[in-house]
Scaffold this active site. Structure first.
Site, PDB file in Angstrom:
ATOM      1  N   ASP A  29      34.818 -41.416   9.101  1.00 49.11           N
ATOM      2  CA  ASP A  29      35.549 -41.118  10.334  1.00 49.11           C
ATOM      3  C   ASP A  29      35.290 -39.767  11.002  1.00 49.11           C
ATOM      4  O   ASP A  29      34.899 -39.711  12.156  1.00 49.11           O
ATOM      5  CB  ASP A  29      37.057 -41.243  10.069  1.00 49.11           C
ATOM      6  CG  ASP A  29      37.425 -42.552   9.378  1.00 49.11           C
ATOM      7  OD1 ASP A  29      36.527 -43.371   9.105  1.00 49.11           O
ATOM      8  OD2 ASP A  29      38.614 -42.762   9.125  1.00 49.11           O
ATOM      9  N   GLU A  50      40.695 -40.410  -3.694  1.00 46.86           N
ATOM     10  CA  GLU A  50      39.868 -40.927  -2.595  1.00 46.86           C
ATOM     11  C   GLU A  50      38.566 -40.111  -2.512  1.00 46.86           C
ATOM     12  O   GLU A  50      37.486 -40.655  -2.355  1.00 46.86           O
ATOM     13  CB  GLU A  50      40.698 -40.779  -1.315  1.00 46.86           C
ATOM     14  CG  GLU A  50      40.158 -41.433  -0.097  1.00 46.86           C
ATOM     15  CD  GLU A  50      41.077 -41.200   1.105  1.00 46.86           C
ATOM     16  OE1 GLU A  50      42.072 -40.453   0.989  1.00 46.86           O
ATOM     17  OE2 GLU A  50      40.785 -41.777   2.171  1.00 46.86           O
TER      18      GLU A  50
HETATM   19  C1  2M8 Z   1      39.547 -44.197   5.984  1.00 43.97           C
HETATM   20  O1  2M8 Z   1      39.722 -44.663   7.315  1.00 43.97           O
HETATM   21  C2  2M8 Z   1      40.977 -45.057   7.875  1.00 43.97           C
HETATM   22  C3  2M8 Z   1      40.714 -45.659   9.260  1.00 43.97           C
HETATM   23  O2  2M8 Z   1      39.942 -46.812   9.127  1.00 43.97           O
HETATM   24  C4  2M8 Z   1      41.959 -43.925   8.026  1.00 43.97           C
HETATM   25  O3  2M8 Z   1      41.626 -42.758   7.807  1.00 43.97           O
HETATM   26  O4  2M8 Z   1      43.111 -44.217   8.367  1.00 43.97           O
HETATM   27  C5  2M8 Z   1      38.019 -44.115   5.749  1.00 43.97           C
HETATM   28  O5  2M8 Z   1      37.725 -43.357   4.608  1.00 43.97           O
HETATM   29  C6  2M8 Z   1      37.402 -45.512   5.626  1.00 43.97           C
HETATM   30  O6  2M8 Z   1      36.057 -45.436   5.254  1.00 43.97           O
HETATM   31  C7  2M8 Z   1      38.164 -46.352   4.611  1.00 43.97           C
HETATM   32  O7  2M8 Z   1      37.674 -47.672   4.665  1.00 43.97           O
HETATM   33  C8  2M8 Z   1      39.684 -46.356   4.877  1.00 43.97           C
HETATM   34  C9  2M8 Z   1      40.482 -47.033   3.767  1.00 43.97           C
HETATM   35  O8  2M8 Z   1      40.109 -46.519   2.514  1.00 43.97           O
HETATM   36  O9  2M8 Z   1      40.170 -45.014   5.008  1.00 43.97           O
END
Ligand code: 2M8
Length: 444
Positions: free
Chosen positions: A177, A414
């Site tokens: 992101d 994460e």
């Molecule tokens: C993160 O993205 C989401 C939006 O899609 C967020 O920050 O709210 C990113 O690390 C993405 O790669 C990942 O798929 C998601 C869920 O782990 O989180």
């Protein structure tokens, strides 16, 4: 380091705890829904302990597939409302005839790792033999048309004609992101005066809001979602009128690697024409990635499709050719030495010799901020998988062993501070447990 089995047991326990029986939340509180590429990695982890549940994970994700073949980046669990932006912001079924209303989904997509997951699940079933093998083979044949539709969607609606790269209309589609990859194209996004007021929920779930994107980033993220909704989630309209369009080398490389495996499945299913079609998509995607390797740095560069400019940043996406596979020998060796070298995994101040998301030598490097520096176990896994596929077993095994040291604290974060090793972002992140399970329990 802990013994492998207790660590695997803990990972399996957390992964199960994050499940509602049919979908695995990407993280217990920060991401209480099913994300597309997370689901694929989670299925890879599940395949080591529970093959039926691994199959269900992908079935649940593909239940949200759109009529045009797109697999949305989030399939929402209607029983959860702790994430923003949710179904009320996307309103996909109202604005696009392609969207499903049940389950509700987002209106953008994520990297297509799914065929890699199916290949891993089939390998686990082959090792198990007997009924599991029979059940999994039948399941893969049933899922196959949906995977084919997904790859056709990307080839038809998202391949950029001038670069051959997959086009993204939102940084969230890349999964990386707030990576420096997108700083320049985001700087050109002007947020409209009618951006709805909103309250972020993500920052409440991390120990320090500085680990997450800024409020300015979020204004742009929401604005692009508003633009996509106003365009009826139509790629043609977004290409013409959207304020963000990039060619993503990493997404394209994953499309190539997954396309090869889907073509392999097509051949097993005696779909010879499909296999040729899928191999062509993969070959074209791979060529596009190789054509975007910057000669000076040796790293692949994304493209800002609004201006045609190459985005030469020092991020992990630069190693996309290694993921795509089929890299000519000299380029492969150059990339591997860089990856293991002092600007990346071999940087002298790192806690473990693992590639950070952004090089510590880059001016954009921020070691505790999300995709701007921390080391992501899921990315390490993808690199290990690609290196193993291409016969680079020794470097893959060095990364795997360092990554297991990183995960030995049992937080399954994460992402991790690359210098101190501190766990950051969400703890009990599903895909981190999943890659640990694969490293610990499946034959490498
Ligand atoms: C993160 O993205 C989401 C939006 O899609 C967020 O920050 O709210 C990113 O690390 C993405 O790669 C990942 O798929 C998601 C869920 O782990 O989180």
């Amino acid at each position: 380091m802990s013994l492998p089995l207790p660590l695997a047991a803990r990972a399996a326990y957390i992964l199960r705890d994050n499940s509602n029986g049919v979908i695995t939340k990407a993280a217990p509180a920060l991401y209480p829904h099913q994300w597309s590429w997370d689901a694929a990695f989670n299925a890879i982890g599940l395949a080591t302990v529970d093959l039926p549940r691994a199959r269900v994970e992908l079935d649940s994700l593909f239940a949200g597939q759109w009529r045009n073949g797109m697999v949305p980046h989030i399939v929402f669990d209607p029983a959860e409302d702790g994430y923003w932006p949710g179904p009320a912001e996307w309103q996909c079924a109202r604005f696009s005839e392609d969207a499903t209303s049940c389950p509700p989904t987002s209106g953008i997509c994520n990297p297509p790792v799914h065929a890699i997951a199916v290949d891993k699940i089939l390998a686990a079933a082959a090792a198990a033999g007997g009924r599991e093998l029979e059940a999994t083979t039948g399941w893969a044949a049933r899922l196959y048309p949906r995977l084919l539709a997904w790859h056709r969607f990307l080839a038809r609606d998202r391949v950029d004609r001038s670069t051959g790269l997959i086009t993204l209309f939102h940084g969230w589609e890349s999964g990386t992101d707030n990576s420096p990859r997108w700083d320049v194209p985001y700087a050109n996004v002007t947020v409209g005066a009618d951006l709805p007021l909103y309250v972020r929920r993500d920052t409440a779930h991390v120990s320090d809001a500085g680990q997450r994107p800024t409020d300015e980033d979020y204004d742009r993220y929401l604005w692009l979602a508003v633009e996509a909704r106003r365009a009826g989630y139509d790629a043609g309209l977004l290409r013409e009128c959207g304020s963000f369009a990039v060619g993503d080398v990493l997404f394209t490389a994953i499309f190539a690697a997954a396309g090869d495996l889907l073509a392999k499945l097509a051949r097993v299913l005696r779909r010879a024409d499909d296999a040729v079609e899928l191999r062509d998509y993969a070959a074209q995607a791979r060529t596009a990635v190789f054509c975007h390797v910057d000669k000076a740095s040796g790293l692949a560069a994304d493209v800002d499709l609004r201006t045609g400019a190459w985005l030469r940043t020092q991020t992990i996406a630069g190693f996309a050719p290694l993921i795509a596979g089929g890299v000519p020998g000299s380029l492969r060796q150059r990339l591997i030495s860089q990856l293991a070298g002092p600007r990346w995994a071999g940087h002298p101040s790192l806690r473990w010799p693992l590639p950070p998301s952004t090089s510590p030598d880059s001016p954009e490097f921020k070691p505790d901020c999300y995709w701007r520096g921390p080391a992501w176990p899921v990315v390490t896994w993808l690199l290990c998988w690609a290196l193993g596929r291409d016969g680079e077993a020794s470097v893959a095994s060095r990364f795997r062993s360092a990554a297991l040291d990183q995960l030995a604290d049992g937080t399954f974060a994460e992402y991790y501070h690359p210098m101190t090793g501190a766990p950051l972002g969400s703890h009990h992140q599903s895909w981190t447990t999943a890659v640990a399970l694969d490293w610990l329990l499946s034959a490498q």
